[in-house]
Motif scaffolding. Structure first.
Motif, PDB file in Angstrom:
ATOM      1  N   GLY A 265       0.797  -1.216   0.000  1.00  0.00           N
ATOM      2  CA  GLY A 265       0.000   0.000   0.000  1.00  0.00           C
ATOM      3  C   GLY A 265       0.830   1.266   0.000  1.00  0.00           C
ATOM      4  N   ILE A 266       2.121   1.185  -0.324  1.00  0.00           N
ATOM      5  CA  ILE A 266       3.019   2.335  -0.293  1.00  0.00           C
ATOM      6  C   ILE A 266       3.022   3.042  -1.643  1.00  0.00           C
ATOM      7  CG2 ILE A 266       5.420   3.070  -0.020  1.00  0.00           C
ATOM      8  CD1 ILE A 266       4.078   2.253   2.571  1.00  0.00           C
ATOM      9  N   PHE A 267       2.887   4.380  -1.596  1.00  0.00           N
ATOM     10  CA  PHE A 267       3.052   5.224  -2.780  1.00  0.00           C
ATOM     11  C   PHE A 267       4.499   5.713  -2.839  1.00  0.00           C
ATOM     12  CE2 PHE A 267      -1.387   5.589  -1.523  1.00  0.00           C
ATOM     13  CZ  PHE A 267      -2.053   5.387  -2.723  1.00  0.00           C
ATOM     14  N   SER A 268       5.062   5.765  -4.047  1.00  0.00           N
ATOM     15  CA  SER A 268       6.454   6.177  -4.194  1.00  0.00           C
ATOM     16  C   SER A 268       6.638   6.914  -5.518  1.00  0.00           C
ATOM     17  CB  SER A 268       7.383   4.955  -4.132  1.00  0.00           C
ATOM     18  OG  SER A 268       7.085   4.051  -5.184  1.00  0.00           O
ATOM     19  N   ASN A 269       7.854   7.444  -5.701  1.00  0.00           N
ATOM     20  CA  ASN A 269       8.238   8.117  -6.942  1.00  0.00           C
ATOM     21  C   ASN A 269       7.230   9.191  -7.346  1.00  0.00           C
ATOM     22  OD1 ASN A 269       9.775   8.642  -9.268  1.00  0.00           O
ATOM     23  ND2 ASN A 269       8.625   7.134 -10.480  1.00  0.00           N
ATOM     24  N   PRO A 270       7.001  10.191  -6.498  1.00  0.00           N
ATOM     25  CA  PRO A 270       6.022  11.232  -6.840  1.00  0.00           C
ATOM     26  C   PRO A 270       6.505  12.118  -7.981  1.00  0.00           C
ATOM     27  CG  PRO A 270       7.193  11.807  -4.831  1.00  0.00           C
ATOM     28  CD  PRO A 270       7.615  10.411  -5.179  1.00  0.00           C
ATOM     29  N   ASN A 271       5.592  12.452  -8.866  1.00  0.00           N
ATOM     30  CA  ASN A 271       5.864  13.362  -9.980  1.00  0.00           C
ATOM     31  C   ASN A 271       4.770  14.423 -10.025  1.00  0.00           C
ATOM     32  OD1 ASN A 271       8.177  12.087 -11.732  1.00  0.00           O
ATOM     33  ND2 ASN A 271       6.822  10.379 -11.203  1.00  0.00           N
ATOM     34  N   VAL A 272       5.191  15.679 -10.063  1.00  0.00           N
ATOM     35  CA  VAL A 272       4.263  16.796 -10.182  1.00  0.00           C
ATOM     36  C   VAL A 272       4.297  17.262 -11.637  1.00  0.00           C
ATOM     37  CG1 VAL A 272       3.657  19.091  -9.383  1.00  0.00           C
ATOM     38  CG2 VAL A 272       4.690  17.456  -7.790  1.00  0.00           C
ATOM     39  N   ILE A 273       3.173  17.132 -12.321  1.00  0.00           N
ATOM     40  CA  ILE A 273       3.113  17.414 -13.763  1.00  0.00           C
ATOM     41  C   ILE A 273       2.233  18.632 -13.988  1.00  0.00           C
ATOM     42  CG2 ILE A 273       2.597  16.435 -16.020  1.00  0.00           C
ATOM     43  CD1 ILE A 273       2.651  13.656 -14.617  1.00  0.00           C
ATOM     44  N   PRO A 274       2.802  19.818 -14.256  1.00  0.00           N
ATOM     45  CA  PRO A 274       1.973  21.002 -14.528  1.00  0.00           C
ATOM     46  C   PRO A 274       1.153  20.795 -15.799  1.00  0.00           C
ATOM     47  CG  PRO A 274       4.260  21.602 -14.070  1.00  0.00           C
ATOM     48  CD  PRO A 274       4.243  20.121 -14.274  1.00  0.00           C
ATOM     49  N   VAL A 275      -0.122  21.135 -15.724  1.00  0.00           N
ATOM     50  CA  VAL A 275      -0.999  20.917 -16.869  1.00  0.00           C
ATOM     51  C   VAL A 275      -1.682  22.193 -17.325  1.00  0.00           C
ATOM     52  CG1 VAL A 275      -3.039  19.658 -17.708  1.00  0.00           C
ATOM     53  CG2 VAL A 275      -1.406  18.511 -16.205  1.00  0.00           C
ATOM     54  N   THR A 276      -2.220  22.986 -16.388  1.00  0.00           N
ATOM     55  CA  THR A 276      -2.991  24.163 -16.786  1.00  0.00           C
ATOM     56  C   THR A 276      -2.423  25.426 -16.169  1.00  0.00           C
ATOM     57  OG1 THR A 276      -4.539  24.103 -14.921  1.00  0.00           O
ATOM     58  CG2 THR A 276      -5.062  22.726 -16.823  1.00  0.00           C
ATOM     59  N   LEU A 277      -2.728  26.539 -16.801  1.00  0.00           N
ATOM     60  CA  LEU A 277      -2.401  27.856 -16.295  1.00  0.00           C
ATOM     61  C   LEU A 277      -3.699  28.567 -15.945  1.00  0.00           C
ATOM     62  CD1 LEU A 277       0.323  28.911 -18.913  1.00  0.00           C
ATOM     63  CD2 LEU A 277       0.676  27.962 -16.622  1.00  0.00           C
ATOM     64  N   ASN A 278      -3.890  28.837 -14.631  1.00  0.00           N
ATOM     65  CA  ASN A 278      -5.064  29.569 -14.160  1.00  0.00           C
ATOM     66  C   ASN A 278      -6.360  28.919 -14.639  1.00  0.00           C
ATOM     67  OD1 ASN A 278      -6.301  31.602 -12.725  1.00  0.00           O
ATOM     68  ND2 ASN A 278      -6.361  33.006 -14.478  1.00  0.00           N
ATOM     69  N   ASN A 279      -6.448  27.611 -14.451  1.00  0.00           N
ATOM     70  CA  ASN A 279      -7.635  26.886 -14.896  1.00  0.00           C
ATOM     71  C   ASN A 279      -7.783  25.619 -14.064  1.00  0.00           C
ATOM     72  OD1 ASN A 279      -9.896  26.324 -16.409  1.00  0.00           O
ATOM     73  ND2 ASN A 279      -8.862  26.619 -18.378  1.00  0.00           N
ATOM     74  N   PHE A 280      -9.018  25.169 -13.917  1.00  0.00           N
ATOM     75  CA  PHE A 280      -9.306  23.989 -13.115  1.00  0.00           C
ATOM     76  C   PHE A 280      -9.319  22.729 -13.974  1.00  0.00           C
ATOM     77  CE2 PHE A 280     -11.371  27.301 -10.508  1.00  0.00           C
ATOM     78  CZ  PHE A 280     -10.793  27.021  -9.268  1.00  0.00           C
ATOM     79  N   LEU A 281      -8.841  21.630 -13.371  1.00  0.00           N
ATOM     80  CA  LEU A 281      -9.008  20.316 -13.974  1.00  0.00           C
ATOM     81  C   LEU A 281     -10.234  19.649 -13.363  1.00  0.00           C
ATOM     82  CD1 LEU A 281      -5.309  19.037 -13.939  1.00  0.00           C
ATOM     83  CD2 LEU A 281      -6.587  19.880 -15.911  1.00  0.00           C
ATOM     84  N   TRP A 282     -10.883  18.792 -14.164  1.00  0.00           N
ATOM     85  CA  TRP A 282     -12.092  18.124 -13.687  1.00  0.00           C
ATOM     86  C   TRP A 282     -11.961  16.604 -13.736  1.00  0.00           C
ATOM     87  CZ3 TRP A 282     -14.399  21.469 -10.979  1.00  0.00           C
ATOM     88  CH2 TRP A 282     -14.529  22.803 -11.386  1.00  0.00           C
TER      89      TRP A 282
END
Length: 397
Positions: A265-282
């Motif tokens: 149940g361990i999460f590893s290798n986090p990646n932050v992937i920028p997708v939008t500029l001043n906008n919400f994801l749904w």
């Protein structure tokens, strides 16, 4: 010889029927609670779907859970307010789900994307667990304060089932919207995950046929999820996990991608992937082969390669508006049993978008906007179907 046969069997369980239709065979649609208002239903097989218009008691806003038997016959459904049986009527003891002001204000269905999910155990075809949540108004925002479970026994009421445990609190904290689930490496138990509000903490509940076995938490070392509304999605193969988070300072939104160990149940290798500029994801969902990840704003659909972390815009809203002020904008994404992805509209419309080849990179995935006419008014909701057919990991205890 026995060991070799066991390994072969586990391989077959692991690799075949990754999206096999059965438990996830159906999708119920429609939000207008009028007797004369038609609803719609989609039946999926391994390569196609059948669309049916019907009249039904249960309606949906954003919250939908349903589950079928292994042959694809609908057993039960829930909109976060009550539970319906196979006939569409209220299940025995199925009313009064999530008692709160929210269910009183929205008796036709809650507004939480992925706010509930039915889970089954392969060795018991009569016992099911509904994991669910409800929001409360704290004067400024709408946090979740508890995760609950309700247990259904299908042997009751002549085989239509009855709720034998209802609104049982299994976790109390200040939480964000959304529930995710993935089969444990043993191929039987479930990992159920929820987010702690204003933190990078994720709670992991291990659900067994005997109930919740353990509740653990983990700091993910990523940007905090502040009053976050996100789909918490595991890849079909169970090896990846993703959600999205909004940055209060920059007003941008990123997808967070992790590796996941189904055994520990361990999460590893986090990646932050920028997708939008001043906008919400749904919406958010993986491709059938687990190699691509899809998300969207109201006007764009994005595809993320989970290996290279590159982001590609594969569709932009084409301006289609069947009626004034009812744009067919993008909202929730649903990976169906026919290995295609379907996208609801943020407005109440009668249309769905479809991604025909979601395993294909770039525009070859073939996004077809407003290509499905439901002949019924629909609003956002997609079923929260984890991969019920994910087999055990070879070597797992």
């Amino acid at each position: 010889m026995k060991k070799q046969l066991l390994i072969l069997f586990l391989l077959i369980c692991q690799l075949s029927n990754s999206l096999a239709q059965g438990y996830n065979h159906q999708w119920l649609q429609g939000y207008l609670n009028y007797p004369i208002a038609p609803k719609s239903r989609m039946y999926f097989d391994s390569s196609s779907y059948l669309l049916q218009t019907e009249f039904r008691k249960m309606t949906f806003n954003s919250t939908e859970a349903n589950i079928c038997d292994n042959s694809g016959n609908l057993l039960m459904s829930s909109n976060g307010v009550w539970i319906a049986n196979a006939t569409g009527d209220t299940m025995l003891n199925g009313s009064g789900l999530n008692p709160s002001q929210a269910t009183l204000s929205f008796p036709d269905g809650l507004l939480i994307d992925d706010g509930n999910t039915f889970l089954s155990f392969n060795n018991d075809t009569n016992l099911f667990t509904l994991i669910h949540q409800v929001y409360f108004d704290d004067g400024n925002y709408y946090p979740i304060y508890e995760i609950m479970q309700s247990v259904i026994d299908l042997t009751l009421d002549g085989g239509l089932g009855g709720v034998v445990l209802k609104n049982d609190t299994i976790l109390k904290d200040t939480l964000n919207w959304g529930i995710g689930a993935c089969k444990h490496a043993n191929g039987r138990d479930w990992w159920v995950v929820v987010q702690k509000q204003n933190s990078d903490i994720i709670f992991k509940l291990l659900l067994t046929p005997n109930g919740i076995k353990s509740i653990t938490s983990q700091n993910l070392n990523v940007p905090v999820a502040w009053y976050n509304t996100s789909n918490l999605k595991f890849s079909p193969d169970g090896n990846k996990f993703a959600y999205y988070v909004y940055d209060l300072a920059s007003k941008d939104e990123s997808v967070l991608l992790f590796d996941f160990d189904r055994c520990t149940g361990i999460f590893s290798n986090p990646n932050v992937i920028p997708v939008t500029l001043n906008n919400f994801l749904w919406g958010l969902t993986f491709s059938p082969n687990s190699q691509l990840l899809y998300t969207c704003t109201a006007t764009n659909i994005f595809q993320i390669n989970v290996n290279t972390l590159t982001v590609d815009t594969v569709a932009t809203y084409d301006g289609f508006m069947p009626m004034p002020n009812l744009e067919t904008l993008f909202w929730s994404l649903y990976l169906a049993a026919n290995s295609k992805i379907y996208i609801t509209t943020g407005n109440s419309t009668q249309y769905l978008h479809e991604i025909n080849y979601p395993d294909s990179a770039g525009v070859a995935c073939d996004v077809q906007q407003h290509s499905i006419f439901l002949n019924a008014w629909n609003f956002r909701a997609v079923p929260n179907h984890p991969n019920y057919y994910l087999g055990p990991v070879i070597g797992s205890v």
